[in-house]
Design an enzyme around this catalytic site. Structure first.
Site, PDB file in Angstrom:
ATOM      1  N   ASP A 315       0.815  -1.220   0.000  1.00 50.28           N
ATOM      2  CA  ASP A 315       0.000   0.000   0.000  1.00 50.28           C
ATOM      3  C   ASP A 315       0.846   1.267   0.000  1.00 50.28           C
ATOM      4  OD1 ASP A 315      -2.398  -1.325  -0.128  1.00 50.28           O
ATOM      5  OD2 ASP A 315      -2.681  -1.393   2.038  1.00 50.28           O
ATOM      6  N   ARG A 346      -2.647   0.937  -9.982  1.00 50.87           N
ATOM      7  CA  ARG A 346      -1.731   1.909  -9.364  1.00 50.87           C
ATOM      8  C   ARG A 346      -0.400   2.034 -10.104  1.00 50.87           C
ATOM      9  NH1 ARG A 346      -3.131   0.878  -2.922  1.00 50.87           N
ATOM     10  NH2 ARG A 346      -4.977   2.213  -2.913  1.00 50.87           N
TER      11      ARG A 346
END
EC number: 2.5.1.19
Length: 430
Positions: A315, A346
């Site tokens: 993350d 991402r």
């Protein structure tokens, strides 16, 4: 289209910050408290939208949950205390809520429909559908990848399984373990790489029993859990934004208070230290896995991030990518294909966003190659509905000397850090 104008050209950041409660631990405190027997009290809970989705789901499943004196109080009645919901369970943006609650509801004698927002509806659920089907649950989503909405019919006679995870995912592991607590017999989960272990630790904290042997977790069910008092530490994933800001903005010095440092989550600390970061740990409590972190501006060098380190900082990779744009030399991120199925892709979004501001990043199938240091300039940007992209962009903007940075869909940051912009303003003025 109205875009938020971000603060640019910041001077040194100074001050002390208490980041919000850990998102992973907050979810699990609510989930386990809801099926434990007795009154569970949670201090320091993250009140972001994802955790509120989990709380609302359990209220819809008949669990009494209320706030009293800055604590969340959960009246658990055991696994038998859940009741069939009158409505669809809406998980909002939260993949954790959907995957873990699906595992928990596997052993219940009723059917539920689980939906999510536009972003969650694009995240594959095949990773939990297959093991839960093996345990005897009727569960299905849309297309082969099993995208939400999910339709689930629980089964009181769950079968234990031995399951080797095809990907490194704490959410999949957790879904199976929550189902296994209700299955008669021995369930084993075998990981590819060790992932965050909050579920294993907290099942034991609630009086459950399991054995962890390296990458193999063994749980014999069925089991009952007992209510607990939980104190949630600060979220290292939220602290990561200030950690990086302090390292890359000249003259900065920040103290990050009460940050959770579970070893399965501290990959970012190892990476920045290897890159040359000056950080000092204060008031370290090894038993509670909490510390304060003092960070000062540092000259950094590029590094390689790969393998077993990736699940321990998955993350944090967007903000690490920003850090790498300010480090001397090349940083190579590999084995991180999981980033492509987060709230956004991402890898692509980080690359596009930072390159639009002047960075030198090449996206690869499973990561990024980042050359630094680069000067960053103004640009029009978006969170794309992804909280971590929004916060990464806000920190990047602080380095911009020329031009404005505008951010679209900034409300996504409410997912995990509702007070982010308030904290940012304070650190710029302290």
């Amino acid at each position: 289209m109205k875009r938020m104008k971000l603060r640019t050209n910041a001077g040194p950041l100074q001050g002390t910050i208490q980041v919000p409660g850990d998102k992973s631990i907050s979810h699990r405190a609510v989930i386990l408290g809801a099926v434990a027997k007795g009154e569970t009290r949670v201090k320091g809970l993250l009140k972001g939208e994802d955790v509120l989705s989990t709380i609302q789901a359990f209220r819809n499943l008949g669990v009494r949950i209320e706030e009293k004196d800055d604590q969340l109080v959960i009246e658990g009645q055991g696994f038998q205390g859940l009741t069939a919901p009158c409505q669809t369970l809406n998980m909002g943006n939260s993949g954790t809520s959907m995957r873990l609650i699906a595992g928990l509801l596997a052993g219940q004698p009723f059917s539920v429909k689980m939906i999510g927002d536009e972003s969650l509806s694009k995240r594959p659920m095949d990773r939990i559908v297959y093991p839960l089907k093996q345990m005897g649950v009727e569960i299905s989503g849309e297309t082969d990848r099993q995208f939400p909405p999910l339709q689930l019919q629980g089964n009181r006679n769950l079968q234990p399984i031995t399951y080797t995870l095809p990907i490194s995912s704490a959410q999949v592991k957790s879904a199976i373990l929550l189902a296994a607590l209700q299955a008669k017999g021995t369930t084993q989960v075998v990981e590819k790489e060790i992932t965050r272990n909050h579920t294993e630790e907290m099942i034991q904290q609630f009086g459950g029993r399991l054995i962890v042997d390296g990458k193999r977790i063994t749980l014999v069910g069925p089991q009952q859990l007992t209510a607990q008092e939980i104190t949630v530490p600060g979220d290292i994933s939220s602290a990561a934004f200030w950690l990086v800001a302090g390292l890359i903005i000249p003259g900065s010095e920040l103290l990050l208070k009460n940050v959770g440092v579970n070893p399965t989550r501290t990959g970012i600390l190892e990476v920045v230290e290897k890159m040359g970061a000056q950080i000092v740990y204060e008031d370290m409590n090894k038993k509670e896995q909490v510390t304060s972190i003092r960070v000062v501006y540092s000259h950094l060098k590029g590094t390689i991030i790969s393998g077993g380190l990736i699940p321990r900082l998955i993350d944090e990779l967007p903000i690490i990518a920003l850090l790498a744009t300010q480090a001397q030399g090349t940083t190579c991120i590999k084995d991180a294909q999981e980033l492509r199925v987060k709230e956004t892709d991402r890898i692509q979004v980080v690359t596009d966003t930072l390159n639009s501001m002047g960075a030198n990043i090449k996206a690869t199938a499973d990561g990024m190659i980042i050359k630094g240091p680069t000067v960053l300039y103004g640009a029009n940007t978006s969170t794309y509905g992804d909280h971590r992209i929004g916060m990464m962009t806000a920190i990047a903007a602080l380095l911009v000397k020329q031009g404005q940075v505008h951010l679209d869909k900034e409300e996504a940051i409410m997912t995990s850090y509702p007070t982010f912009f308030k904290d940012l303003e304070r650190l710029c003025h302290d």
